[in-house]
Design an enzyme around this catalytic site. Structure first.
Site, PDB file in Angstrom:
ATOM      1  N   GLY A 214      15.428  12.222  49.672  1.00 39.84           N
ATOM      2  CA  GLY A 214      15.355  11.179  50.694  1.00 39.84           C
ATOM      3  C   GLY A 214      13.949  11.012  51.233  1.00 39.84           C
ATOM      4  N   GLU A 215      13.746   9.879  51.898  1.00 41.59           N
ATOM      5  CA  GLU A 215      12.456   9.625  52.546  1.00 41.59           C
ATOM      6  C   GLU A 215      12.663   9.769  54.056  1.00 41.59           C
ATOM      7  OE1 GLU A 215       9.210   9.426  52.087  1.00 41.59           O
ATOM      8  OE2 GLU A 215       9.174   9.060  54.224  1.00 41.59           O
TER       9      GLU A 215
ATOM     10  N   GLU B 288      21.506  18.386  48.647  1.00 42.05           N
ATOM     11  CA  GLU B 288      20.939  19.686  48.308  1.00 42.05           C
ATOM     12  C   GLU B 288      20.126  20.244  49.465  1.00 42.05           C
ATOM     13  OE1 GLU B 288      18.589  19.510  44.777  1.00 42.05           O
ATOM     14  OE2 GLU B 288      20.206  18.532  43.652  1.00 42.05           O
TER      15      GLU B 288
ATOM     16  N   CYS C 135      10.475   6.424  43.035  1.00 41.50           N
ATOM     17  CA  CYS C 135       9.349   7.102  42.364  1.00 41.50           C
ATOM     18  C   CYS C 135       9.748   7.471  40.931  1.00 41.50           C
ATOM     19  CB  CYS C 135       8.944   8.357  43.142  1.00 41.50           C
ATOM     20  SG  CYS C 135       8.364   7.999  44.811  1.00 41.50           S
TER      21      CYS C 135
ATOM     22  N   LEU D 124       0.820  11.918  47.417  1.00 40.75           N
ATOM     23  CA  LEU D 124      -0.195  10.975  46.945  1.00 40.75           C
ATOM     24  C   LEU D 124       0.000  10.683  45.453  1.00 40.75           C
ATOM     25  CD1 LEU D 124      -2.289   9.742  48.793  1.00 40.75           C
ATOM     26  CD2 LEU D 124      -3.949  11.361  47.894  1.00 40.75           C
ATOM     27  N   HIS D 125      -0.146  11.713  44.651  1.00 40.87           N
ATOM     28  CA  HIS D 125       0.192  11.699  43.217  1.00 40.87           C
ATOM     29  C   HIS D 125      -0.683  10.824  42.332  1.00 40.87           C
ATOM     30  CE1 HIS D 125       3.410  13.949  44.782  1.00 40.87           C
ATOM     31  NE2 HIS D 125       4.320  13.016  44.906  1.00 40.87           N
TER      32      HIS D 125
ATOM     33  N   SER E 239       7.481  15.785  54.771  1.00 42.24           N
ATOM     34  CA  SER E 239       6.841  15.213  53.590  1.00 42.24           C
ATOM     35  C   SER E 239       7.246  13.746  53.450  1.00 42.24           C
ATOM     36  CB  SER E 239       7.287  15.998  52.357  1.00 42.24           C
ATOM     37  OG  SER E 239       6.688  15.477  51.198  1.00 42.24           O
TER      38      SER E 239
ATOM     39  N   CYS F 272      10.907  11.180  39.821  1.00 42.51           N
ATOM     40  CA  CYS F 272      11.788  11.930  40.728  1.00 42.51           C
ATOM     41  C   CYS F 272      13.258  11.775  40.364  1.00 42.51           C
ATOM     42  CB  CYS F 272      11.553  11.459  42.159  1.00 42.51           C
ATOM     43  SG  CYS F 272      12.510  12.376  43.359  1.00 42.51           S
TER      44      CYS F 272
ATOM     45  N   ASN G 286       7.942  19.204  37.667  1.00 42.61           N
ATOM     46  CA  ASN G 286       9.195  19.729  37.126  1.00 42.61           C
ATOM     47  C   ASN G 286       9.761  18.651  36.233  1.00 42.61           C
ATOM     48  OD1 ASN G 286       9.836  22.264  38.377  1.00 42.61           O
ATOM     49  ND2 ASN G 286      10.115  21.153  40.290  1.00 42.61           N
TER      50      ASN G 286
ATOM     51  N   CYS H  59      18.169   8.304  47.400  1.00 37.68           N
ATOM     52  CA  CYS H  59      16.882   7.787  47.867  1.00 37.68           C
ATOM     53  C   CYS H  59      16.653   6.439  47.191  1.00 37.68           C
ATOM     54  CB  CYS H  59      15.765   8.757  47.473  1.00 37.68           C
ATOM     55  SG  CYS H  59      14.124   8.289  48.088  1.00 37.68           S
TER      56      CYS H  59
END
Ligand code: SAH
Length: 343
Positions: free
Chosen positions: A159-160, A89, A113, A215-216, A191, A116, A290, A109
């Site tokens: 992805g990271e 995407e 997480c 961070l989250h 990011s 996600c 989201n 990924c």
């Protein structure tokens, strides 16, 4: 056939060493700036030369599999496919300050997480530098047809990026060149979920991009529950790396904080967050989650968002609430690709 897309100018010159040097520059500009998908478009090359190049090379850019527009027309999401059938995407956001492209760096990924959608099917592979550049040039070509261009790049899709470091770095360098988009590093945001050694590599490379750290959660227990990577690189190491990045580059780090209803959105969480970030050159970007079908997290209430935001801003932390883009178009990273895979 050898693909020329993604080569740097010195690499093109070496590849085309039987031609005068200025030809390589012309070809680079056609490929990266002028939307050429084949040599036929390159009208300042002779017909014979175009035919000869057609025999030897291709210019392989990603191909559009799907396109979705948000109702307000500000966001366009592309599903782009590569030659091996992989798809990612890429999102175009039309801000009042310009056109921003959000690119993916991996096919899937493996960071795991919990909130996600991108990680639901695991990691298939890294994207190459040419493929990441291809996402950006694809959107730039798309915009050029309407006399627009890409103004900023956010590396915040699936992805990271910092686990695909070498390819990422090669892509950033070519994107900066004046025969491509000549994009200033300051217009690029990376990011990361906090791959600490790679943040130090970024510092060493002296590439003054904007760094955004996901961070989250304001403590290790909650962060490890939400983001398994926290067991490898715990909060204090991540925050130290962020601080060092800000110090060396002089650039403010953004901490992203998804607000998840009842999970990390109370006043106590805001208090802990203000405490661990006290004194850092940073911003906090609050992102109401989201919701993802496969994940059982709820959006925070309007009241909880406002209170969290207010708490930070009255306790010495500069916070903003992310403007929402693309509602109604599988907006969470990975949802468009997942719906395509699942079919
Ligand atoms: N791996 C990188 C970049 C990709 S994720 C990183 O972790 O930063 C980009 C951003 O989207 C991250 O801040 C991520 O936490 C956030 N994100 C993931 N799922 C989301 C969701 N369901 N709602 C809102 N933001 C989400």
């Amino acid at each position: 056939m050898k693909n020329l897309f993604g080569l740097t100018l010195p690499e093109l010159e070496a590849e085309l060493s039987d031609l005068p040097k200025f030809r390589a520059k012309q070809i680079a500009e056609w490929i990266y700036q002028r939307g050429a998908n084949s040599f036929d478009a390159m009208t300042n090359l002779s017909k014979n030369l175009r035919a000869e190049l057609n025999q030897r090379y291709e210019i392989s850019k990603p191909r559009q599999i799907k396109i979705q527009n948000s109702a307000d027309k500000l966001t366009t999401k592309f599903l782009l496919g590569f030659s091996d059938g992989a798809a990612v995407e890429t999102v175009l956001m039309r801000h009042d300050y310009g056109n921003s492209v959000c690119i993916s760096t991996q096919v899937g990924c493996n960071m795991g997480c919990k909130f996600c959608a991108s990680t639901l099917n695991g990691l298939a592979r890294n994207l190459t530098a040419a493929e990441m550049l291809g996402e950006i040039i694809f959107v730039n070509d798309f915009l050029r047809e309407k006399s627009g261009k890409v103004d900023t790049v956010v590396i915040m899709g699936t992805g990271e990026p910092l686990t695909n470091f070498d390819n990422l770095l090669a892509m950033l360098k070519i994107l900066h060149e004046d025969y491509t988009l000549g994009l200033s590093y300051r217009k690029i945001t990376i990011s990361t979920c906090g791959i600490v050694p790679a943040i130090y590599r970024l510092i060493d490379e002296k590439i003054p991009v904007t760094l955004s750290i996901s961070l989250h959660a304001p403590n290790d227990i909650l962060r490890s529950e939400l983001m398994p990577i926290n067991s490898a690189f715990p909060l204090d190491e991540v925050l130290k790396a962020g601080e060092d990045f800000a110090q060396v580059t002089g650039r403010r780090v953004t901490y992203e904080y998804i607000l998840i209803g009842g999970v990390n959105d109370t006043e106590e969480h805001a208090r802990q967050l203000a405490k661990i970030l006290a004194g850092q050159l940073c911003n906090v970007n609050l992102i109401p989650i989201n919701p993802v079908d496969e994940r059982n997290f709820k959006r925070p209430t309007h009241n909880a968002i406002q209170k969290f935001f207010h708490f930070l801003n009255t306790h010495g932390i500069n916070a903003t609430i992310r403007k929402e883009f693309g509602a109604g178009i599988d907006a969470a990273c990975g949802q468009l690709r997942n719906s395509w895979i699942n079919r």
